[in-house]
Design a protein around this motif. Structure first.
Motif, short mmCIF file in Angstrom:
data_model
loop_
_atom_site.label_atom_id
_atom_site.label_comp_id
_atom_site.label_asym_id
_atom_site.label_seq_id
_atom_site.Cartn_x
_atom_site.Cartn_y
_atom_site.Cartn_z
N MET A 1 18.78 19.93 34.66
CA MET A 1 17.56 19.75 33.96
C MET A 1 16.76 20.82 34.39
N ASN A 2 15.67 21.25 33.44
CA ASN A 2 14.55 22.15 33.58
C ASN A 2 13.38 21.52 33.68
N TRP A 3 12.84 21.76 34.92
CA TRP A 3 11.39 21.18 35.44
C TRP A 3 10.55 21.96 35.09
N LEU A 4 9.77 22.15 34.20
CA LEU A 4 8.90 23.41 34.00
C LEU A 4 7.51 23.20 34.61
N PRO A 5 6.67 24.40 34.97
CA PRO A 5 5.39 24.29 35.29
C PRO A 5 4.58 23.80 33.98
N ALA A 6 3.82 22.82 34.15
CA ALA A 6 2.87 22.34 33.07
C ALA A 6 2.16 23.29 32.47
N PRO A 7 1.82 23.56 31.17
CA PRO A 7 1.01 24.48 30.50
C PRO A 7 -0.45 24.14 30.82
N THR A 8 -1.38 25.15 30.92
CA THR A 8 -2.73 24.84 31.08
C THR A 8 -3.52 23.92 29.67
N ASP A 9 -2.69 24.18 28.67
CA ASP A 9 -3.17 23.38 27.62
C ASP A 9 -2.20 22.25 27.35
N LEU A 10 -1.88 21.33 28.26
CA LEU A 10 -1.06 20.30 28.31
C LEU A 10 -1.54 19.34 27.40
N SER A 11 -0.70 18.80 26.36
CA SER A 11 -1.10 17.91 25.25
C SER A 11 0.44 17.04 25.23
N LEU A 12 0.03 15.67 24.73
CA LEU A 12 1.15 14.87 24.61
C LEU A 12 1.24 14.25 23.23
N LEU A 13 2.05 14.54 22.26
CA LEU A 13 2.19 14.30 21.10
C LEU A 13 2.72 12.78 20.93
N PRO A 14 2.55 12.06 19.93
CA PRO A 14 2.84 10.62 19.70
C PRO A 14 4.62 10.47 19.66
N ASP A 15 5.35 11.42 19.49
CA ASP A 15 6.83 11.29 19.41
C ASP A 15 7.04 11.93 20.77
N GLU A 16 6.57 12.21 21.84
CA GLU A 16 6.93 12.96 22.96
C GLU A 16 6.74 11.90 24.04
N VAL A 17 7.85 12.03 25.35
CA VAL A 17 7.84 11.11 26.44
C VAL A 17 7.58 12.39 27.35
N HIS A 18 6.74 12.52 28.53
CA HIS A 18 6.90 13.62 29.53
C HIS A 18 7.24 12.77 30.90
N VAL A 19 7.97 13.28 31.76
CA VAL A 19 8.55 13.07 33.10
C VAL A 19 8.20 14.14 33.97
N TRP A 20 7.25 13.67 34.99
CA TRP A 20 6.74 14.60 36.12
C TRP A 20 7.75 14.29 37.10
N ARG A 21 7.87 15.35 37.83
CA ARG A 21 8.73 15.45 39.18
C ARG A 21 7.63 15.73 40.42
N ILE A 22 7.65 15.00 41.08
CA ILE A 22 6.47 15.15 42.17
C ILE A 22 6.86 15.19 43.69
N HIS A 23 6.74 16.07 44.26
CA HIS A 23 7.25 16.12 45.81
C HIS A 23 6.27 15.81 46.47
N LEU A 24 6.41 14.65 47.41
CA LEU A 24 5.55 13.71 48.28
C LEU A 24 5.36 14.38 49.62
N GLU A 25 5.95 15.52 49.81
CA GLU A 25 5.46 16.03 51.18
C GLU A 25 4.32 17.04 50.96
N ILE A 26 3.11 16.71 51.41
CA ILE A 26 1.96 17.81 51.04
C ILE A 26 1.22 17.80 52.34
N THR A 27 0.51 18.72 52.26
CA THR A 27 -0.34 19.16 53.49
C THR A 27 -1.41 18.10 53.78
N GLU A 28 -1.99 18.07 54.93
CA GLU A 28 -3.05 16.96 55.38
C GLU A 28 -4.33 17.21 54.40
N SER A 29 -4.67 18.30 54.22
CA SER A 29 -5.79 18.61 53.31
C SER A 29 -5.52 17.98 51.95
N GLN A 30 -4.35 18.16 51.57
CA GLN A 30 -3.96 17.81 50.08
C GLN A 30 -3.95 16.03 50.19
#
Length: 234
Positions: free
Chosen positions: A1-30
């Protein structure tokens, strides 16, 4: 599967499903930035975790969820409010439900998936593949007889992944409907080691297995058919 960077003009159309992959290892500041966006009840829940890594994963997951949802809702992350269904499933609070936005979040180890769409019930489940010593006994307890027979008939090196595939598929559907795992036996899944899973006796639902990362399995359940999937890397 291709997990793509989200575009700056992200939009969700009525016939779309978006799935986000999130890495939970983050910095202390984050982590601090995310914690500042959480509600008091979320922070209380985070502080109940005994192990620091579990607390950090919870904050990272909830903070990421808020960040993702606010992009669709056009509000700040702190303005995202949640209500909870009887079994604990989070949904947008009453004042935000007019948007029609529905979502579901799942996390395992250092990875999370967030599924988002408009108006369709939706559920996602993610599992890290690890050794399960009593996999046949668990399959017999929680699965239908024909599903148990599939697991039992497989070579040892295929049993655990197949068990986890069954589990994520069932759990994704139950998370979409808000039902608990006590209903696992009522959800019949057809799959083989070489063929994708499908929901049996539930023609009004779509089921899709996802490949989130090495050594993970995941599934997405969505009410209805005819939708398009887009996968984003958070």
């Amino acid at each position: 599967m291709n997990w793509l960077p989200a575009p700056t003009d992200l939009s969700l159309l009525p016939d779309e499903v978006h799935v986000w992959r999130i890495h939970l290892e983050i910095t202390e500041s984050q982590l601090e930035e995310f914690a500042a966006t959480l509600s008091s009840d979320e922070l209380t829940r985070a502080n109940r975790f005994y192990f620091p890594e579990h607390r950090k994963r919870f904050i990272a997951g909830r903070g990421s969820l808020r960040s993702i949802l606010c992009g669709y809702l056009g509000i700040g992350a702190q303005q995202v409010k949640f209500d909870y269904q009887p079994r604990g499933k989070p949904v947008l609070a009453e004042g935000l439900q007019h948007s029609g936005l529905l979502f579901n979040l799942s996390h395992s180890q250092n990875l999370a998936l967030c599924a988002v769409n408009y108006h369709r019930l939706i559920g996602v489940d993610l599992e890290y593949l690890r050794d399960i010593s009593d996999v046949e006994a668990l399959a017999k307890r929680f699965f239908l007889p024909q599903e148990y027979d599939v697991v039992r008939s497989l070579p040892e090196n295929q049993k655990q992944k197949t068990f986890s595939r069954y589990w994520t598929c069932k759990e994704a559907y139950l998370k979409a409907t808000g039902d608990g795992i006590s209903q696992l036996e009522q959800i019949e899944i057809a799959l083989t080691p070489t063929e994708p899973a499908r929901l049996k006796t539930l023609p009004d639902w779509s089921l899709l297995e996802l490949v989130p990362d090495h050594n993970y399995v995941a599934a997405l359940a969505v009410a209805g058919c005819g939708w398009q999937l887009k996968c984003w890397q958070y």
